[in-house]
Design an enzyme around this catalytic site. Structure first.
Site, mmCIF file in Angstrom:
data_model
loop_
_atom_site.group_PDB
_atom_site.id
_atom_site.type_symbol
_atom_site.label_atom_id
_atom_site.label_comp_id
_atom_site.label_asym_id
_atom_site.label_seq_id
_atom_site.Cartn_x
_atom_site.Cartn_y
_atom_site.Cartn_z
ATOM 1 N N GLY A 1 0.822 -1.204 0.000
ATOM 2 C CA GLY A 1 0.000 0.000 0.000
ATOM 3 C C GLY A 1 0.848 1.243 0.000
ATOM 4 O O GLY A 1 2.054 1.206 -0.271
ATOM 5 N N ASN A 2 0.221 2.368 0.311
ATOM 6 C CA ASN A 2 0.941 3.630 0.376
ATOM 7 C C ASN A 2 0.333 4.492 1.474
ATOM 8 O O ASN A 2 -0.628 4.094 2.128
ATOM 9 C CB ASN A 2 0.915 4.338 -0.987
ATOM 10 C CG ASN A 2 -0.497 4.576 -1.491
ATOM 11 O OD1 ASN A 2 -1.281 5.320 -0.896
ATOM 12 N ND2 ASN A 2 -0.852 3.917 -2.596
ATOM 13 N N ARG A 3 0.875 5.694 1.655
ATOM 14 C CA ARG A 3 0.501 6.528 2.795
ATOM 15 C C ARG A 3 -0.621 7.506 2.496
ATOM 16 O O ARG A 3 -0.927 8.371 3.324
ATOM 17 C CB ARG A 3 1.736 7.302 3.269
ATOM 18 C CG ARG A 3 2.818 6.420 3.856
ATOM 19 C CD ARG A 3 4.118 7.187 4.027
ATOM 20 N NE ARG A 3 3.903 8.450 4.726
ATOM 21 C CZ ARG A 3 4.788 9.453 4.723
ATOM 22 N NH1 ARG A 3 5.892 9.342 4.028
ATOM 23 N NH2 ARG A 3 4.526 10.553 5.385
#
Length: 407
Positions: free
Chosen positions: A210-212
Site C-alpha cells: 500500500g501507500n501513505r
C-alpha cells in the site's frame, strides 16, 4: 488577520442543533472568536448555557437585549464569517425573504461577510419547490447554501436532508475565511469523477502492498466540486476515517484493478475526471492462500511483482470528445532529475490536460492537512500552488478547470 477571526454561529431549531456544539468547539479550539446566535426554537434542543460555556460569550435570541450596543446590527457587521448550523426550511425561508424577527435574521441582514447555510430537514422539505426556490434565491445573492448529506433522519426515515458532518462544516468554514470566493455555483450541470485514497494490493490474507495516502486531497476535491454545483462521483480506496462529503455519490474500492474499473464506468459520461488517488504501480504476482510464515532457516520470502494497468493513460486513450482529464503525481527527485523534471515527463507520457505535482516525503502531501505543489498544463503553462489547506488547493484547481471548460 492580526486578531482572532470572528465567526457568528447561527443555530436553527432542528434536532441537528446538537451538532452545532461540535462545530463550536472545533472553531474555538482552532483559535476563532465565536458568537452563538440561536433561534428560540434552537434553545428547545440545546440550552443557552451550553453555547455560553463553549463560546465564552452570552447568548441571546432577541433584539431587545444589550440595546445600547445595538446588537442586532453590530453582531453581523463585526463578523468575518456567518455560519448557520443547522439551517431549517423555516430559517432558509425567513432569510431568503429578508425577515428580521429575531437576532439571527437581523444578523443575516447586516452581515457583509461570507454567509454559509448548512441545511438539515426531511427529504420532502428539502425537495419542496418552495425550499428549492428559497435556496436558489439565497445563492443568487451570494450566500453559500451547501448540499445536505444523505442518511438517517429523524425517526426511522432515511434520505437526503441530513446535516453535513461537523468536520466537513469546519473545513468549509476555514476555506471561506481563507478565501471568501471559493464556492461559487459555477459547476452546475458539470459531471465530475474524482478518485481518492490509496489502493491496497493483497499479498496474503493479512498483508498488502500500500501507500501513505489518506484520501484527504481527493475528498477535498469532491467536496468543493459538489458545493460548487457539480454532480460528483467519488471513487475512494481506504479512507474510512474521513467523513463522506455531502452531496457526493461514493463508490468504495480496494485494489488498483477495482479502482480502475469503477473510474472507467463513472467516466463514461463525465465532463471532468480527476485522478487524485495514489494507485499502486505494482501488485504481487500471486496471492498466497494462507498467511506467509517465517522460515525456520531465517530466510525471507521472495515476492514477485507484476505491473498494474496505467489507469490515467487508459482514461486519456479512451476519453470522449471534450472530456477534461486531470492527473496527480507524487514525486521525489533522484539522479535522473528533480520533482518537476519527472513531472514534465509524466505529463507528456500520460497525455492528460492538467497535472498536479506534489513533492512527497516526511510531513509533505501525505497524511497532513495542508498541501502545495505545481499545476502543469498540456500547453506548457506551469503554476506554483501556494501552501494552504487541501480545500484551498481544490478550489484553485476547480477555478482552472472551470476556465478550461469555458474555452
Amino acid at each position: 488577520m492580526d486578531r482572532r477571526p470572528r465567526v457568528v454561529l447561527g443555530v436553527g431549531g432542528g434536532i441537528a442543533a446538537y451538532k452545532a456544539c461540535e462545530v463550536l468547539r472545533g472553531l474555538t479550539e482552532s483559535g476563532h472568536d465565536v458568537r452563538v446566535v440561536p433561534t428560540e426554537a434552537a434553545l428547545r434542543f440545546v440550552g443557552a448555557a451550553t453555547f455560553e460555556a463553549l463560546s465564552g460569550h452570552p447568548v441571546h435570541t432577541g433584539v431587545f437585549t444589550e440595546v445600547p450596543d445595538v446588537q442586532h446590527v453590530r453582531v453581523g457587521k463585526d463578523a468575518d464569517l456567518v455560519l448557520v448550523v443547522p439551517a431549517t426550511a423555516d430559517l432558509l425561508a425567513r432569510a431568503a425573504h429578508g425577515l428580521a424577527d429575531d437576532l439571527l435574521t437581523n444578523t443575516l441582514l447586516t452581515a457583509r461577510c461570507p454567509v454559509a447555510f448548512f441545511p438539515a430537514m426531511h427529504t420532502e422539505m428539502w425537495e419542496h419547490p418552495a425550499t428549492r426556490d428559497n435556496v436558489a434565491l439565497l445563492r443568487s445573492r451570494g450566500a453559500v447554501v451547501t448540499e445536505p448529506d444523505s442518511g438517517r433522519l429523524t425517526g426511522a426515515d432515511t434520505g437526503k436532508g441530513r446535516l453535513a458532518d461537523p468536520r466537513e462544516i469546519l473545513d468549509v468554514a476555514r476555506l471561506l475565511l481563507a478565501r471568501p470566493d471559493a464556492l461559487p455555483r459555477d459547476l452546475e450541470g458539470v459531471r465530475v469523477v474524482v478518485s481518492a485514497g490509496g489502493t491496497r494490493e493483497p499479498l496474503d490474507p493479512v498483508r498488502y502492498l500500500g501507500n501513505r495516502s489518506s484520501g484527504k486531497q481527493g475528498y477535498a476535491l469532491a467536496r468543493v466540486a459538489a458545493q460548487r454545483g457539480a454532480a460528483v462521483t467519488l471513487v475512494a480506496a481506504h479512507t474510512l476515517a474521513l467523513p463522506e462529503p455531502a452531496g457526493v455519490d461514493l463508490v468504495s474500492v480496494s485494489t488498483a484493478e477495482q479502482l480502475g474499473k469503477a473510474v472507467r464506468t463513472a467516466a463514461a459520461d463525465a465532463d471532468v475526471v480527476v485522478m487524485a488517488a495514489a494507485v499502486a504501480d505494482f501488485r504481487p504476482e500471486s496471492l498466497a492462500e494462507h498467511k506467509i510464515k517465517k522460515a525456520d532457516d531465517g530466510s525471507a520470502p521472495v515476492v514477485t511483482l507484476a505491473r498494474n494497468p496505467d489507469i490515467l493513460a487508459g482514461l486519456v486513450a479512451d476519453r470522449r470528445p471534450g472530456q477534461l482529464i486531470v492527473g496527480f503525481a507524487a514525486e521525489t527527485g533522484d539522479e535522473r532529475g528533480g520533482v518537476l523534471d519527472h513531472a514534465r515527463r509524466k505529463l507528456a507520457r500520460k497525455g492528460c490536460d492538467l497535472l498536479v505535482v506534489n513533492a512527497v516525503g516526511e510531513g509533505r502531501a501525505f497524511e497532513v492537512e495542508e498541501n502545495t505543489g505545481w499545476l502543469l498544463s498540456a500547453d506548457g503553462e506551469e503554476r506554483k500552488l501556494p501552501l494552504g489547506s487541501k480545500s484551498q488547493l481544490a478550489a484553485t484547481l476547480w477555478d482552472v478547470v472551470f476556465q478550461s471548460l469555458r474555452r
